[in-house]
Write a protein that holds these residues in place. Structure first.
Motif, short mmCIF file in Angstrom:
data_model
loop_
_atom_site.label_atom_id
_atom_site.label_comp_id
_atom_site.label_asym_id
_atom_site.label_seq_id
_atom_site.Cartn_x
_atom_site.Cartn_y
_atom_site.Cartn_z
N GLU A 166 0.71 -1.32 -0.46
CA GLU A 166 0.05 0.17 0.23
C GLU A 166 1.14 1.21 -0.03
O GLU A 166 2.28 1.16 0.66
CB GLU A 166 -0.90 -0.02 1.87
N ARG A 167 0.79 2.73 -0.72
CA ARG A 167 1.46 3.37 -0.77
C ARG A 167 0.22 4.66 0.00
O ARG A 167 -0.52 4.67 -0.37
CB ARG A 167 1.96 3.61 -2.66
N GLY A 175 3.27 0.33 4.69
CA GLY A 175 3.69 -0.95 5.38
C GLY A 175 2.32 -2.58 5.83
O GLY A 175 2.58 -3.76 6.15
N ARG A 176 1.77 -1.78 4.95
CA ARG A 176 0.30 -2.33 4.67
C ARG A 176 0.14 -3.26 3.65
O ARG A 176 0.99 -2.58 2.48
CB ARG A 176 -1.49 -2.27 4.82
N ASP A 187 4.26 1.93 -7.99
CA ASP A 187 4.19 0.74 -6.53
C ASP A 187 4.44 -0.04 -6.69
O ASP A 187 5.53 -1.22 -7.82
CB ASP A 187 2.44 0.30 -6.62
N CYS A 188 5.04 -0.87 -5.57
CA CYS A 188 6.23 -1.82 -5.29
C CYS A 188 4.59 -2.91 -4.77
O CYS A 188 4.12 -2.76 -4.37
CB CYS A 188 7.02 -1.89 -3.56
N PHE A 189 6.01 -4.98 -5.47
CA PHE A 189 4.28 -5.62 -5.25
C PHE A 189 5.56 -6.46 -5.14
O PHE A 189 6.45 -7.00 -5.43
CB PHE A 189 4.15 -6.13 -6.64
N GLY A 190 4.63 -8.24 -4.63
CA GLY A 190 5.59 -8.51 -3.67
C GLY A 190 5.48 -9.82 -4.71
O GLY A 190 4.57 -10.83 -4.76
N MET A 191 6.51 -10.48 -5.77
CA MET A 191 6.37 -11.94 -6.01
C MET A 191 7.46 -12.67 -5.34
O MET A 191 8.35 -13.18 -5.20
CB MET A 191 6.97 -11.60 -7.34
N PRO A 192 6.87 -13.82 -3.80
CA PRO A 192 8.02 -14.22 -3.57
C PRO A 192 8.24 -15.79 -4.29
O PRO A 192 9.55 -15.87 -3.29
CB PRO A 192 6.99 -15.09 -1.82
N ASP A 193 8.38 -16.14 -5.24
CA ASP A 193 8.54 -16.97 -5.56
C ASP A 193 9.61 -16.45 -7.07
O ASP A 193 10.56 -17.40 -7.45
CB ASP A 193 7.58 -17.84 -6.38
N GLY A 233 14.75 -5.15 -2.52
CA GLY A 233 14.23 -4.65 -1.16
C GLY A 233 12.50 -3.51 -1.43
O GLY A 233 13.23 -2.94 -2.41
N PRO A 234 11.63 -3.35 -0.60
CA PRO A 234 10.79 -2.22 -1.66
C PRO A 234 10.97 -0.81 -0.88
O PRO A 234 12.45 -0.79 -0.55
CB PRO A 234 10.11 -2.81 -0.56
N PRO A 235 10.57 0.08 -1.54
CA PRO A 235 11.13 1.41 -1.71
C PRO A 235 11.08 2.03 0.18
O PRO A 235 10.45 0.87 1.17
CB PRO A 235 9.86 2.55 -1.67
N ASN A 236 11.68 2.50 0.92
CA ASN A 236 12.43 3.05 1.90
C ASN A 236 13.22 1.62 3.60
O ASN A 236 12.86 2.04 4.05
CB ASN A 236 10.72 3.82 3.22
N GLY A 237 13.39 0.97 2.26
CA GLY A 237 14.03 -0.62 3.08
C GLY A 237 14.79 -0.52 3.35
O GLY A 237 15.33 -1.55 4.27
N LEU A 238 15.64 0.76 3.48
CA LEU A 238 17.30 0.68 4.53
C LEU A 238 16.24 0.96 5.71
O LEU A 238 17.53 0.34 6.81
CB LEU A 238 17.78 1.52 3.95
N ASN A 239 15.03 1.27 5.79
CA ASN A 239 14.34 1.38 7.13
C ASN A 239 13.51 0.26 7.14
O ASN A 239 13.34 0.23 8.81
CB ASN A 239 14.05 2.97 7.52
N THR A 240 13.03 -0.18 6.73
CA THR A 240 11.55 -1.20 7.32
C THR A 240 12.43 -2.64 6.93
O THR A 240 11.78 -3.72 7.68
CB THR A 240 10.50 -0.51 6.01
N HIS A 241 12.46 -3.07 6.17
CA HIS A 241 13.79 -4.50 5.32
C HIS A 241 14.93 -4.43 5.13
O HIS A 241 16.00 -4.65 4.37
CB HIS A 241 12.83 -4.83 4.87
N PRO A 242 16.05 -3.78 6.87
CA PRO A 242 17.26 -3.78 6.22
C PRO A 242 17.87 -4.94 6.09
O PRO A 242 17.87 -6.08 7.20
CB PRO A 242 18.06 -3.05 7.70
N ARG A 243 18.63 -5.09 4.92
CA ARG A 243 19.77 -5.95 4.85
C ARG A 243 21.35 -5.90 4.60
O ARG A 243 22.05 -5.01 4.12
CB ARG A 243 19.70 -6.65 3.42
N LEU A 244 21.67 -6.44 5.90
CA LEU A 244 23.27 -5.60 6.29
C LEU A 244 24.07 -6.36 4.92
O LEU A 244 24.08 -8.14 4.92
CB LEU A 244 23.66 -6.43 7.53
#
Length: 265
Positions: A166-167, A175-176, A187-193, A233-244
């Motif tokens: 959700e944007r 976050g939704r 928009d950002c979409f999730g494609m887990p496969d 990762g998604p937009p703003n992912g450094l804050n919401t989904h950080p990958r070190l």
């Protein structure tokens, strides 16, 4: 070492401009250009972050870092597209490029992009490694595919994401996760496969964008071009989904574009 590099394989040809953010300056199939032309367009790597960072700030442990605001009020698309990269290796169908992370990014490290062309596909691979401390990072690509190739109809975008981020009014994910909505999109979409998006220019060409990454941004709000952006990762992912990125665990991401003619030749 910043001269353009052109690779050719059969009816396909790709040009890389390392001096301008190591972007693809052109991708031609049977002499037809697929990418929007111009110094800001083509297809550029997004690194060391993708999309927007809220207000240009991200936290790493107890520290807050401020990135330059280049899409007010946010920072967007990383710093790699704004610097010259070094050509490390070139052969007939592949080339490798690197640049060292530097100010305004607060950490030291190296980014590598490998470009590999075949007669039916283009594979881009990017890696981010640290020279010292661990740090959060993202990587991905922002291609500007022409809406119309001058042959046949406008492009059609086909994909089946599991969810849409959700944007909010600030263009950042709230976050939704919501059910995918019809476009137009920024928009950002999730494609887990894994990312799997098909661009079809009826009567001309089909191009499939795939990646093992599970995030893709689709942008089709401009008349000239559409963007399909696989990213780690998604937009703003450094804050919401950080990958070190750590000394023993670099960040690696790849995307492959595969095409077939629908009458282009």
């Amino acid at each position: 070492m910043s001269e353009n590099v052109t690779l050719a394989a059969g009816r396909a040809e790709v040009t890389v401009d390392p001096g301008n953010g190591c972007r693809l300056a052109g991708l031609r199939i049977d002499g037809v250009e697929l990418l929007r032309q111009g110094p800001r367009y083509g297809a550029f790597p997004m690194v060391p972050w993708c999309g927007r960072i809220a207000l240009g700030r991200f936290r790493d442990g107890g520290e807050t870092h401020q990135m330059p605001i280049n899409s007010a009020p946010h920072a967007i698309h990383g710093t790699g597209r704004d610097v010259a990269w070094r050509t490390a290796r070139v052969d007939d169908r592949s080339a490798a490029f690197t640049y060292d992370l530097a100010d305004p990014w607060p950490y030291s490290g190296r980014v590598t992009q490998l470009v590999e062309l075949t007669e039916e596909s283009l594979t881009l691979t990017m890696g981010v490694e640290t020279y010292d401390d661990s740090f959060p990072a993202q990587a991905g690509w922002h291609p500007w595919f022409l809406r119309n190739l001058g042959v046949g109809k406008d492009v059609e975008i086909g994909f089946q994401p599991s969810w849409q981020e959700e944007r909010g009014d600030d263009h950042l994910p709230t976050g939704r996760r919501i059910d995918p909505r019809p476009g137009p999109w920024d928009d950002c979409f999730g494609m887990p496969d894994g990312v799997d998006v098909t661009l079809t220019w009826p009567g001309a060409l089909e191009l499939k964008v795939t990646s093992r990454a599970e995030w893709v941004v689709v942008y089709d709000e401009q008349t000239e071009a559409v963007c399909v952006e696989p990213q780690s990762g998604p937009p703003n992912g450094l804050n919401t989904h950080p990958r070190l990125v750590t000394p023993i665990d670099p960040l690696e991401i790849a995307t492959t574009w595969t095409w077939r003619s629908l009458g282009l030749a």
